[in-house]
Scaffold this active site. Structure first.
Site, PDB file in Angstrom:
ATOM      1  N   GLU A 187     -71.260  33.350  49.942  1.00 24.36           N
ATOM      2  CA  GLU A 187     -72.012  33.108  48.717  1.00 24.36           C
ATOM      3  C   GLU A 187     -73.426  33.646  48.881  1.00 24.36           C
ATOM      4  O   GLU A 187     -74.015  33.558  49.963  1.00 24.36           O
ATOM      5  CB  GLU A 187     -72.069  31.615  48.395  1.00 24.36           C
TER       6      GLU A 187
ATOM      7  N   CYS B  16     -65.203  18.777  47.570  1.00 21.64           N
ATOM      8  CA  CYS B  16     -66.111  19.926  47.582  1.00 21.64           C
ATOM      9  C   CYS B  16     -65.415  21.267  47.373  1.00 21.64           C
ATOM     10  O   CYS B  16     -64.215  21.342  47.183  1.00 21.64           O
ATOM     11  CB  CYS B  16     -66.974  19.888  48.834  1.00 21.64           C
ATOM     12  N   ASP B  17     -66.207  22.327  47.459  1.00 19.46           N
ATOM     13  CA  ASP B  17     -65.890  23.622  46.870  1.00 19.46           C
ATOM     14  C   ASP B  17     -64.507  24.193  47.187  1.00 19.46           C
ATOM     15  O   ASP B  17     -63.787  24.604  46.291  1.00 19.46           O
ATOM     16  CB  ASP B  17     -66.942  24.655  47.307  1.00 19.46           C
TER      17      ASP B  17
ATOM     18  N   SER C 279     -72.720  31.178  44.462  1.00 18.46           N
ATOM     19  CA  SER C 279     -72.614  29.729  44.392  1.00 18.46           C
ATOM     20  C   SER C 279     -72.610  29.300  42.933  1.00 18.46           C
ATOM     21  O   SER C 279     -73.187  29.965  42.062  1.00 18.46           O
ATOM     22  CB  SER C 279     -73.809  29.097  45.103  1.00 18.46           C
TER      23      SER C 279
ATOM     24  N   CYS D 142     -72.701  17.969  44.827  1.00 16.59           N
ATOM     25  CA  CYS D 142     -74.021  18.266  44.257  1.00 16.59           C
ATOM     26  C   CYS D 142     -74.010  18.155  42.736  1.00 16.59           C
ATOM     27  O   CYS D 142     -73.057  18.542  42.078  1.00 16.59           O
ATOM     28  CB  CYS D 142     -74.485  19.633  44.714  1.00 16.59           C
TER      29      CYS D 142
ATOM     30  N   ASP E  57     -70.821  23.798  51.705  1.00 18.74           N
ATOM     31  CA  ASP E  57     -71.349  25.138  51.455  1.00 18.74           C
ATOM     32  C   ASP E  57     -72.871  25.183  51.572  1.00 18.74           C
ATOM     33  O   ASP E  57     -73.448  26.188  52.012  1.00 18.74           O
ATOM     34  CB  ASP E  57     -70.920  25.626  50.072  1.00 18.74           C
TER      35      ASP E  57
END
EC number: 4.2.1.9
Length: 552
Positions: free
Chosen positions: A442, A119-120, A468, A191, A78
């Site tokens: 986002e 991840c997202d 986000s 992250c 992202d």
């Protein structure tokens, strides 16, 4: 076993011939076939280490008597996709991941799956697939990134996003920006704050689909490799006991997840993903319950971007299990539920204590007596919208301001960076929903620009796009119905007065119903800005209701 349809009997000789072509021996073919869903790639920092996780899982499966077989899943970063057309593709990959994993798992008659995401959209996509396929499944993520450090202060990816705006405003020089850029993301991993990826990896633990530490053990720790081996061994136990995802992903498990979501201060994107995963289980997760749960659930963690702590510190302070055990003192959780450990929630969290009350607060002295997320309703969002209330400055919890309306992210960002957004304004970004964007981008760049220019305590932002997990400030997203469906956010005009009351969970444009009706009669639908390829087909599917109920 499920795999017997391709491994047993005369009729399966052609399939066995192809399995032999893979180099599998007769002994391997006669063991349970375990699909290892690898999200490894070389473009996503959270996924660049997954080859090592895959190797460790394969060892664990083999040690416990199974035959591990790897196949891939895609993942979008992202952060790299942010701020350009690529972000339109981020959320839609969730469905692509779920669909393709379902296809691979069923077509090849696996007996069980080990999901390796990080991840997202990759984590919820694979959780959705697990619920659909419903064969024994366990998750082991790649783990979080370590925080960066500049001048003795820990920083993360979101620090860089805000620094770009600070540089534009003349608050920092190019050398300082370069220092942030080079040091914010020092290792592989998702992250380092409580952004969407880490939120979903932590909630995977809460749901009972990942082992202790799944959401918090840093990517670069050898403990993560040991966890992967343990997951590989544990899947064989789940096969033996025939424990399947829908035995674990019950209604109570999802309400546990919503509760700990509030305590951890997770990303608002969890309000998109948890209902979508529940939907695959035949459970309709009523987000009207979110405020009821929030009212009873204290916020125990202030992790970046809300505070100055990071996932590595949550891990050292006791991790997700310590948070669950602390919240359980309030009697809010369903602790008799089965999990992927083969034990109940109560058994899993027994003895898991807070080791550092600076990182995980107690229920007696929380950061806040209410949860980290709120669902607001009003004439702007009759079906609701979402805000990370724990990331909102105290003075912005109630705000009345003048609407500054933009029909895309880029126009809003230009206005913010040019200095034309003033203290007290309410920035409205619309036509960025699942259908209208299409893809529901986002809005990290506009919120980072607002924070970077020092307007975080005086300017609010409302959008039918989403935010986000790295977002902070009075950022209110996921407005439903979206503008492309004629939602009232499409009717707001520059100069209208908007009133936001987060404690009361309300959001209003101060117009009469008669005036809204007058504007509604004049409103004309807009064509999505992407007119070719997958996103065009996706926008049509949202329009027809195939996926809109899950996304909105």
């Amino acid at each position: 076993m499920n795999s017997e349809k391709i491994t047993k009997g005369i009729a399966a000789a052609p399939q066995r011939a192809l399995l032999h072509a893979l180099g599998l021996t007769e002994e391997e073919i006669n063991k349970p076939l375990i699909g290892i869903v690898s999200s490894y790639n070389e473009i996503v920092p959270g996924h660049m280490n997954l080859d090592k996780i895959v190797a460790a899982v394969k060892q664990g499966v083999a040690m416990a008597g199974g035959t591990p077989i790897v196949f891939p899943a895609i993942a979008v970063c992202d952060g790299i996709a942010m701020g350009h057309q690529g972000m339109k593709y981020s959320l839609v990959t969730r469905e692509l991941i779920a669909d393709s994993t379902e296809a691979m798992a069923i077509a090849h008659a696996f007996d069980a799956l080990v999901m390796i995401p990080n991840c997202d959209k990759n984590v919820p996509g694979l959780l959705m697939a697990a619920a659909r396929v419903n064969i024994p499944t366990i998750f082991v993520s790649g783990g979080p990134m370590l925080a960066g450090t500049v001048n003795g202060k820990k920083i993360s990816y979101s620090t860089v996003s805000e620094a770009v705006s600070r540089y534009g405003a003349g608050e920092i020089d190019a050398a300082t920006l370069c220092d942030y850029e080079n040091k914010a993301c020092p290792t592989c991993g998702s992250c380092s704050g409580m952004f969407t990826a880490n939120s979903m990896n932590c909630l995977t633990e809460v749901l009972g689909m990942g082992l202790k530490g799944n959401g918090t053990i840093p990517a670069v720790y050898s403990e993560r490799i040991r966890l992967a081996k343990q997951a590989g061994m544990k899947i064989m136990e789940l096969v033996e006991k025939d424990i399947r995802p829908r035995d674990i992903l019950t209604e109570g498990a999802f309400y546990n997840a919503l509760t700990i979501d509030m305590a951890l201060g997770c990303s608002t994107n969890s309000m998109l993903h948890l209902p979508a995963i529940a939907h695959e289980c035949g459970i309709e997760l009523n987000l009207d319950k979110a405020n009821e749960i929030s009212a009873k659930t204290p916020t125990l963690c202030h992790l970046a971007p809300v505070g100055d702590h990071f996932i590595e510190e949550l891990n050292e302070a006791g991790g997700v299990y310590a948070v669950i055990n602390e919240i359980n003192k309030l009697g809010l959780l369903h602790t008799g539920l089965l999990t992927c450990t083969g034990k109940t929630v109560a058994e899993n969290i027994s003895g898991c204590r807070i080791k550092d009350t600076n990182i995980i607060k107690t229920i007696e002295e929380p950061y806040s007596k209410t949860g980290g997320i709120a669902v607001l309703k009003g004439n702007i969002a009759p079906d609701g919208c979402v805000v990370k209330r724990s990331a909102v400055a105290e003075e912005m919890l109630c705000h009345k301001g003048t609407a500054r309306v933009f029909d895309c992210e880029e126009d809003a960002l230009t206005a913010i960076n040019s200095g034309s957004i003033m203290s007290g304004d309410v920035v409205v970004i619309r036509y960025e929903g699942p259908k209208g964007g299409p893809g529901m981008r986002e809005m990290l760049n506009p919120t980072s620009a607002i924070m970077g220019r020092g307007l975080g305590s005086t300017v609010a932002l409302i959008t039918d796009g989403r935010f986000s997990g790295a977002t902070r400030g009075a950022a209110i997203g996921h407005v439903s119905p979206e503008a492309a469906d004629g939602g009232n956010i499409a009717l707001i005009e520059n100069g209208d007065i908007i009133e936001i009351n987060i404690p009361e969970c309300t959001i209003q444009v101060l117009l009469s119903e008669e005036e809204l009706d007058k504007r509604r009669r004049k409103w004309q639908p807009r064509q999505p800005r992407i007119t070719t390829g997958y996103l065009k087909r996706y926008a049509k599917s949202v329009s027809s209701g195939c996926k809109g109920a899950v996304l909105n």
